[in-house]
Design an enzyme around this catalytic site. Structure first.
Site, mmCIF file in Angstrom:
data_model
loop_
_atom_site.group_PDB
_atom_site.id
_atom_site.type_symbol
_atom_site.label_atom_id
_atom_site.label_comp_id
_atom_site.label_asym_id
_atom_site.label_seq_id
_atom_site.Cartn_x
_atom_site.Cartn_y
_atom_site.Cartn_z
ATOM 1 N N GLN A 43 36.661 -5.907 40.217
ATOM 2 C CA GLN A 43 35.401 -6.195 40.901
ATOM 3 C C GLN A 43 34.859 -4.976 41.643
ATOM 4 O OE1 GLN A 43 36.242 -9.589 43.406
ATOM 5 N NE2 GLN A 43 36.655 -10.931 41.665
ATOM 6 N N HIS A 96 37.692 -8.451 45.617
ATOM 7 C CA HIS A 96 37.213 -8.659 46.982
ATOM 8 C C HIS A 96 36.982 -7.349 47.744
ATOM 9 C CE1 HIS A 96 39.220 -12.921 46.932
ATOM 10 N NE2 HIS A 96 38.357 -12.735 45.939
ATOM 11 N N TYR A 115 36.448 -15.888 62.104
ATOM 12 C CA TYR A 115 35.804 -16.866 61.228
ATOM 13 C C TYR A 115 36.804 -17.621 60.339
ATOM 14 C CZ TYR A 115 31.492 -15.216 63.124
ATOM 15 O OH TYR A 115 30.487 -14.925 64.002
#
Length: 492
Positions: A199, A264, A365
């Site tokens: 990626q 990622h 988060y």
């Protein structure tokens, strides 16, 4: 209009199952305890199918696919009904048979059933004979800016300030081009060596806020050393001969944090005044997102020259990356300021659980401590709520919950704020893309940071990689498969 899916699912009415909530009764009536690992679908087939049907459409119980619900209106309500049972409706409790993560996996699976049904029932936005698409507030057309062919895997586009109809386009294999009056230039020379694998590759590109005076641009890309690769940020000057010169490293990870993982990387770049904000994905190392001594799974903030602001939240913590602004993220590929100066980010969950977050300094988060997603193979992963954590799972910092969750995942990618004169009734709304969902959504957020309106603008034209509001207020969209660039313009 798409139903608001923030916390909106509840148990359907009239669920005629055994009314006992004990494990013994559950066993008597066909509930299989989790003695070995099972996927969400296997759990569904063994314990839910006989009443709710193969896809939740109903059988002896009513459908879970419509909006006719007997109790509550949230994901938590549905989770609780599966866990605790609803005796008055004949719903047996599964809390003794399944873990919280397993119960959430079933809840997650129901959302997949519902979205599949919605997509079949609600057609994608369609053009009329004049090529016009009607929406709730505007009628618009879609124009082709770059047709399929010259771009391999376009990743981002950015208008160049002070240059009418001129853009810079990043192609993930490592090619940067200028787009002038609809024509792509030859590749920009002088770029750093890009490690385009998995990626990774050439990712975001952003012109300096004073580009018209200094001609500086920033790029994010995957940089390789002997240990592997990770995201790096550089800036340089785009000279008159389309060469990238005067390269300066703005931010890079420590050598030991390069990894051979191919997933990622992030990474989006946005400016606010003298600051650059950017994202770095967790690189497949989920636990690293909770650690301040790794760059993984973070939003970072630096000055435009790469130096660290003294008021960053973790500058006084030993071994912490002083650039960290927020943490506990998975893979953020959307980042944008709204018209009120709030920073929003979208990030990929695993299977289910893509998030829209209001990004604020020092906040955690949650990834991977809590997650609305499950594993890609359907196996349970986590449950979403901090108050259900066991004592040994609770992090040192409070977890900030998302403003909105996509269930199932759209593979959120690309985010911007609509501004300008082209679409005045949309002004201030966020516009968010999705890769797997092949969807572009307009999202309106109220003063309490809640999504109060959602609308599909594009569906099934390709994987949406980037979305940018142009200087005239029209909307540029980068697609993969087909690899092209389109523009949304108002109806004539």
């Amino acid at each position: 209009m798409i139903p608001i899916a923030r916390e909106e699912i509840a148990i359907s009415k009239n669920l005629p199952m055994n009314t006992s909530t004990s494990l013994i009764t559950a066993l008597l009536f066909g509930v299989t305890p989790m003695t070995t690992a099972q996927t969400a679908m296997q759990m569904w087939q063994q314990n839910c199918l006989m009443c709710h049907g193969a896809n939740g459409s109903g059988g002896s119980a009513s459908s879970l696919l419509d909006d006719e619900w007997e109790i509550g209106a949230s994901y938590r309500d549905q989770f609780n009904a599966i866990k605790n049972g609803v005796p008055e409706l004949g719903m047996v409790a599964f809390g003794d048979a399944f873990t919280d993560a397993e119960i959430w996996a079933l809840t997650n699976l129901i959302q997949e059933f519902r979205e599949r049904e919605r997509r079949q029932a609600e057609p994608a936005p369609r053009r009329n004979r004049e090529g016009v698409i009607e929406s709730d507030h505007h009628a618009y057309k879609i124009e082709t800016v770059v047709a399929p062919g010259p771009l391999e895997i376009p990743w981002s586009i950015a208008p160049l300030p002070g240059k009418q109809d001129t853009y810079i386009v990043a192609d993930r294999p490592g090619v940067l081009r200028l787009l002038r009056d609809g024509e792509l230039s030859r590749p920009v020379r002088g770029l750093p060596r890009v490690h385009a694998r998995g990626q990774g590759g050439l990712l975001d590109v952003a012109p300096h806020p004073d580009f018209a005076e200094n001609r500086q641009i920033y790029i994010s890309y995957s940089h390789r050393n002997s240990r592997g690769s990770i995201t790096r940020i550089v800036r340089g000057t785009l000279d008159e001969r389309d060469r990238f010169t005067n390269e300066q490293v703005i931010w890079e990870a420590r050598p030991e944090h390069h990894t051979s993982a191919g997933v990622h990387f992030g990474c989006r770049l946005v400016f606010e005044g003298d600051y650059l904000f950017f994202t770095v994905g967790d690189r497949g190392n989920a636990s690293g997102a909770q650690r301040l001594d790794t760059p993984n799974g973070k939003v970072h903030r630096v000055y435009l020259d790469g130096s660290i602001p003294d008021d960053n939240p973790f500058t006084k913590i030993d071994d912490a990356y002083r650039s960290i602004w927020s943490f506990g993220h998975r893979n953020q590929q959307g980042l944008a300021f709204d018209l009120d100066g709030r920073l929003w980010g979208t990030e990929h969950g695993p299977r289910g659980g893509d998030e829209l977050n209001l990004i604020e300094p020092a906040k955690n988060y949650g990834w991977p401590v809590v997650s609305y997603g499950i594993n890609y193979n359907g196996m349970p992963l986590r449950q979403p709520w901090p108050d259900l954590l066991q004592s040994d799972e609770i992090p040192e910092t409070e977890i900030t919950m998302p403003a909105f969750v996509w269930l199932p995942s759209t593979a959120s990618c690309g985010l911007d704020t609509i501004r300008g004169d082209a679409f005045p009734e949309w002004s201030g709304d966020l516009i968010a893309g999705g890769l797997a969902g092949q969807i572009l959504e307009r999202m309106r957020i109220d003063d309490d940071d809640r999504v109060i309106e959602r609308e599909e603008i594009i569906r099934d034209m390709g994987r949406i990689r980037d979305v940018v509001t142009d200087q005239d207020g029209t909307i540029l969209v980068v697609l993969n498969g087909p690899d092209m660039i389109i523009r949304l313009v108002p109806k004539d």
